[in-house]
Design a protein around this motif. Structure first.
Motif, PDB file in Angstrom:
ATOM      1  N   CYS A 124     -17.250  -7.555  -4.238  1.00 54.36           N
ATOM      2  CA  CYS A 124     -16.797  -5.019  -3.898  1.00 54.36           C
ATOM      3  C   CYS A 124     -16.170  -5.354  -3.182  1.00 54.36           C
ATOM      4  O   CYS A 124     -15.406  -4.034  -3.487  1.00 54.36           O
ATOM      5  N   ARG A 125     -15.914  -5.911  -2.498  1.00 49.50           N
ATOM      6  CA  ARG A 125     -14.640  -5.862  -1.405  1.00 49.50           C
ATOM      7  C   ARG A 125     -13.367  -5.968  -2.198  1.00 49.50           C
ATOM      8  O   ARG A 125     -12.986  -5.659  -2.160  1.00 49.50           O
ATOM      9  N   SER A 126     -13.794  -7.084  -3.235  1.00 48.32           N
ATOM     10  CA  SER A 126     -12.608  -7.597  -4.361  1.00 48.32           C
ATOM     11  C   SER A 126     -12.319  -6.595  -5.166  1.00 48.32           C
ATOM     12  O   SER A 126     -10.859  -5.945  -4.717  1.00 48.32           O
ATOM     13  N   VAL A 127     -12.934  -6.158  -5.538  1.00 48.76           N
ATOM     14  CA  VAL A 127     -12.746  -5.302  -6.655  1.00 48.76           C
ATOM     15  C   VAL A 127     -12.278  -3.572  -5.610  1.00 48.76           C
ATOM     16  O   VAL A 127     -11.720  -3.083  -5.797  1.00 48.76           O
ATOM     17  N   GLY A 128     -12.570  -3.320  -4.820  1.00 48.32           N
ATOM     18  CA  GLY A 128     -12.176  -2.349  -3.272  1.00 48.32           C
ATOM     19  C   GLY A 128     -10.664  -2.235  -3.301  1.00 48.32           C
ATOM     20  O   GLY A 128      -9.949  -1.564  -3.727  1.00 48.32           O
ATOM     21  N   ARG A 129     -10.466  -3.488  -2.445  1.00 48.14           N
ATOM     22  CA  ARG A 129      -8.999  -4.281  -2.669  1.00 48.14           C
ATOM     23  C   ARG A 129      -8.191  -3.372  -3.817  1.00 48.14           C
ATOM     24  O   ARG A 129      -6.760  -2.936  -3.687  1.00 48.14           O
TER      25      ARG A 129
END
Length: 96
Positions: free
Chosen positions: A18-23
């Motif tokens: 989810c953090r990677s998708v946010g980035r």
């Protein structure tokens, strides 16, 4: 590993996802169909893991039933005075 540890590991990986998708959303913009689909899929995975956690905790609760002690003493025969002998019919009649 126990189920709880495995689910915790999966949860950590999902948090990283989810953090990677946010980035990616910040870099590519959140209006594109592809990034919205990835965000939706990640959210579905998060919901599925939450359901697995609930199922695992319910299964853990079901695996340990309370034991009921059954005494070896004979039952009180007055409990069956108004019943027929199973499979034999009534006492005053003949079996078919």
């Amino acid at each position: 590993m126990s189920v709880h540890e495995e689910l915790t590991s999966v949860q950590r990986c999902l948090d990283d996802l989810c953090r990677s998708v946010g980035r990616l959303e910040r870099q590519m913009g959140s209006g594109g169909l592809d990034i919205r689909r990835v965000r939706t899929d990640a959210d579905h995975l998060r919901e599925s893991v939450a359901l697995l956690r609930e199922a695992a905790s319910a299964a853990g609760a079901l695996r340990r039933p309370d034991l009921v002690a059954i005494p070896d003493t004979p039952y009180d025969t007055t409990l069956w005075t108004d019943s027929d002998d199973e499979g034999l019919g009534a006492r005053d009649r003949h079996a078919p």
